[in-house]
Design an enzyme around this catalytic site. Structure first.
Site, PDB file in Angstrom:
ATOM      1  N   ASN A  88      -0.911  13.209   5.607  1.00  0.00           N
ATOM      2  CA  ASN A  88      -1.677  13.801   4.515  1.00  0.00           C
ATOM      3  C   ASN A  88      -2.715  12.856   3.909  1.00  0.00           C
ATOM      4  OD1 ASN A  88      -1.882  15.521   1.852  1.00  0.00           O
ATOM      5  ND2 ASN A  88      -1.121  13.508   1.190  1.00  0.00           N
ATOM      6  N   TYR A 154     -16.710  13.846   6.167  1.00  0.00           N
ATOM      7  CA  TYR A 154     -15.453  14.543   5.847  1.00  0.00           C
ATOM      8  C   TYR A 154     -15.307  15.792   6.730  1.00  0.00           C
ATOM      9  CZ  TYR A 154     -11.763  16.542   2.850  1.00  0.00           C
ATOM     10  OH  TYR A 154     -10.574  17.061   2.373  1.00  0.00           O
TER      11      TYR A 154
END
Ligand code: NAP
Length: 251
Positions: A88, A154
């Site tokens: 994560n 990203y």
């Protein structure tokens, strides 16, 4: 649901990772929590141990091959198994159009958000294969499915992570390791707070308006999806990316 199982969560000092670690512990897992932020990682450890959960903190930078292998080695030393991994840890990175993005900014985002997840799987999969298999959940984003102006690194990393998830699922599912991804939309966490997106009412409303459900998501709503994918209830699900996005990508 996870009694007798060992679960590892990276980026567990904050937001989605913290919520997932807390919920996994409540459901009976022994939880290995990791992050670069040692102070807030200790807060997550306390949240879990105060509720009677079994937890071990292992600070590590997921973009460092040595630190990731050390994290998995320490886990095996203490628990001798790894059943669940929630990869994560991630950063938002700088905001700039593609042609203005710096090489340094690009490398930082790709190293943490894509190479970091690969390094985690590279070390987790072999130890899972030695035991009874396992379940890996990689945290991508709606921005792994659609573009977003001014976030080229990203978006590229999160798209790449979906491909990496599918590939690892092809390679290891028949050997007992399921590999899936969760793709959240905008969730109320320090990542958004730090980017100044929640303090400015106009910016926040602009984000809310992107979600047909009419609000932003909460970390626990993502944690619940992660936990389902990680659990045996999702035993025939692999290579999948589960959108947890309030309808964002249904437009
Ligand atoms: P967060 O609150 O910022 O938590 C992420 C944690 O990861 C932070 O504690 C952060 O530490 C840590 N971290 C950063 N770089 C690391 C590294 N190299 N190694 C280990 N840990 C590192 O973010 P979040 O919103 O919960 O996000 C969690 C994941 O969900 C990320 O992969 C993110 O891309 C994804 N996601 C979030 C949203 C959202 O709207 N929040 C939407 C879609 C996807 P520092 O704070 O010190 O950097």
């Amino acid at each position: 649901m996870f009694n007798g199982k060992v679960a590892m969560v990276t980026g567990a000092a904050s937001g989605i990772g913290r919520s997932t670690a807390v919920e996994l512990a409540k459901k009976g897992a022994s939880v290995v929590i990791s992050d670069v932020d040692k102070e807030r990682l200790a807060e997550t450890e306390k949240l879990i141990s105060d509720e009677g959960g079994e937890v071990m903190s292992l600070p590590a930078d997921v973009s460092s091959a040595g630190e990731v292998s050390g994290m998995v080695e320490e886990t095996m030393k203490k628990y001798s198994r790894l059943d669940v991994a929630v990869n994560n840890a991630g950063i938002g990175g700088d905001l700039a159009p593609t042609a203005d993005y710096t090489e340094e900014g690009w490398d930082r985002v790709l190293n943490i958000n894509l190479k970091g997840q690969w390094l985690c799987m590279k070390n987790q999969i072999p130890v899972m294969l030695k035991n009874d298999g396992g379940s890996i959940v990689n945290i991508t984003s709606i921005l792994g499915k659609v573009g977003f102006a001014n976030a080229p690194a990203y978006v590229a990393a999160k798209h790449g992570l979906i491909g990496l998830t599918r590939t690892a699922a092809l390679e290891y599912s028949a050997k007992g390791v399921r590999v899936n991804a969760v793709a959240p939309a905008f969730i109320v966490t320090p990542m958004l707070e730090d980017a100044g997106l929640l303090s400015d009412p106009e910016a926040k409303q602009g984000l809310v308006d992107l979600h047909p459900i009419g609000r932003l998501g909460e970390p626990k709503e993502v944690a619940d999806a992660i936990i389902w994918l990680a659990s045996d209830e999702a035993s025939f699900v692999t290579g999948h990316t589960l959108m947890v996005d309030g309808g964002y990508t249904s437009r």
